[in-house]
Design a protein around this motif. Structure first.
Motif, mmCIF file in Angstrom:
data_model
loop_
_atom_site.group_PDB
_atom_site.id
_atom_site.type_symbol
_atom_site.label_atom_id
_atom_site.label_comp_id
_atom_site.label_asym_id
_atom_site.label_seq_id
_atom_site.Cartn_x
_atom_site.Cartn_y
_atom_site.Cartn_z
ATOM 1 N N ASP A 1 -16.246 -8.958 -27.273
ATOM 2 C CA ASP A 1 -16.218 -7.553 -27.677
ATOM 3 C C ASP A 1 -14.897 -7.195 -28.349
ATOM 4 N N LYS B 1 -14.461 -5.516 -32.020
ATOM 5 C CA LYS B 1 -13.698 -4.287 -32.222
ATOM 6 C C LYS B 1 -12.575 -4.496 -33.228
ATOM 7 N N HIS C 1 -24.343 -5.351 -30.910
ATOM 8 C CA HIS C 1 -23.030 -4.741 -31.158
ATOM 9 C C HIS C 1 -22.775 -3.522 -30.278
ATOM 10 N N TRP D 1 -22.779 -3.343 -27.154
ATOM 11 C CA TRP D 1 -21.939 -3.715 -26.012
ATOM 12 C C TRP D 1 -20.452 -3.527 -26.327
ATOM 13 N N ALA D 2 -20.067 -3.700 -27.581
ATOM 14 C CA ALA D 2 -18.662 -3.571 -27.970
ATOM 15 C C ALA D 2 -18.281 -2.133 -28.303
#
Length: 393
Positions: free
Chosen positions: A194, A198, A229, A231-232
């Protein structure tokens, strides 16, 4: 003498004639547990009654008109995807490969229309897979994909996977976008942390370039969120999806923000079949099934159950398996033997897995497999490991 089917596949000696949920039935009657789901395609299993009903109903009304006219099913699916994602607009394709082609065109046209036509370079990563079109293989860049197919489409810069410093160093006044899979599938179930995703978003924001995510394999609920994505906690500018969105019926899509898609005006792109009524009727049914908190919570529960068992399998068979990788129901087992040998041993024990790079076999089961299916997975994978071990004696 060449076969009537172009011999580009190394096919297993299996002929499946029927599917039921997470199971495939061979012509001789054997039942195989399908932990591959057609390479993450049959997201709701084989012959899913809801999808069969949606397809049958649409087939009895209208199959195809082309995109010269309004297609209500297409509009409904686009609206559902926009509502559920970062995107403002959607273009429908027939495959992930076609989605890649449009994503590349969209990024380059974006800069052309901003009077920076020199910005054509797209940063991509080792181990990636973006389909087998001219642009797709050039984006991946591996010798396995590109040998014999030159001259390659120019404009791709290949970088080490997960190396954000290399990304910063590669930026130039020619950079248009970054293209990456949040989880590499063909590359061996390699998860981008993650923090790295980011960081890529921050790099794109600072440089004013576009972030393109390839979620063809990891999207549509496979990681326990609708898109990996999430989750990030970031969003892309452009995203490619396919595979699971049709549950087995061919359909892909490019999702984009209004800004990223600003160059794609009437006549800049098209598709005869893309977003046809049949595909979109099924896609709408898939979205209604998958995009609920209850369904995604079950994906996470089953993923935890499956991963726990796989960790035990690794501990029990260290001469066969060394590591569990992945997220949700996109998991990989790193193997000691060649992955092809493990897949073949699985066929002997009536379980289907999918080989990948980095000596990994992929486990990409239907998202709605049952707890009983998971128990069978452990039993059959354990038997597969024992087959390998006996062969080593």
């Amino acid at each position: 003498m060449i076969s009537s089917v172009l011999p580009t596949y190394n096919r297993a000696p299996l002929t499946f004639v029927k599917g039921e949920g997470a199971w495939l039935i061979e012509a001789d009657g054997r039942r195989f547990l399908d932990l591959g789901a057609g390479i993450a395609v049959a997201a709701l299993g084989h012959a899913n009654p809801t999808l069969v009903a949606a397809l049958t109903e649409q087939a009895q009304n209208l199959w195809h008109t082309s995109n010269l006219y309004e297609i209500p099913q297409q509009t409904a699916l686009a609206n559902a995807l926009v509502e559920a994602s970062f995107a403002d607009t959607v273009f429908f394709t027939n495959s992930g490969t076609e989605a890649c082609e449009l994503a590349v065109k969209m990024a380059r046209k974006y800069w052309f229309d901003k009077s920076e036509p020199e910005r054509v370079e797209i940063l991509t990563f080792d181990g990636s897979f973006h389909g087998r079109s001219a642009a797709g293989i050039a984006a991946a860049g591996s010798e396995k994909m590109t040998k014999g197919f030159g001259p390659l489409v120019a404009g791709f810069v290949h970088l080490p996977f997960g190396d954000t410093e290399a990304v910063k160093e590669a930026l130039s006044d020619k950079t248009a976008a970054i293209l990456i899979e949040p989880i590499q599938g063909e590359g061996g179930i390699r998860v981008l942390p993650d923090a790295d995703l980011k960081a890529l978003r921050a790099i794109c924001d600072e440089a004013g370039i576009l972030l393109i995510l390839d979620e063809v394999q990891c999207g549509m609920g496979r990681t326990g969120r609708l898109f990996a994505h999430e989750w990030a906690g970031i969003t892309p500018d452009i995203m490619m999806v396919a595979k699971g969105i049709g549950g087995g019926f061919p359909i892909g899509a490019v999702l984009a923000t209004e800004n990223a898609a600003s160059g794609m005006t009437a006549g800049t792109h098209g598709s005869t079949y893309g977003g046809n009524p049949l595909a979109c009727a099924v896609g709408n049914a898939v979205m209604r099934e998958i995009n609920t908190p209850e369904f995604l919570a079950e994906v996470n529960r089953k993923a935890n159950l499956l991963r726990q068992g796989l960790e035990g399998l690794v501990a029990s068979h260290p001469d066969v398996f060394t590591e569990v990788r992945g997220m949700g129901l996109m998991l990989g087992l790193k193997c000691v033997p060649a992955p092809g040998d493990v897949v073949a041993a699985g066929y002997q024990n009536e379980v289907i897995t999918v080989p990948a790079a980095d000596n990994v076999i992929r486990l990409l089961p239907p998202l709605n497999l049952t707890d009983e299916d998971i128990a069978q997975a452990f039993a059959r994978l354990d038997a597969t490991a024992k087959t390998i071990e006996n062969a080593l004696l």
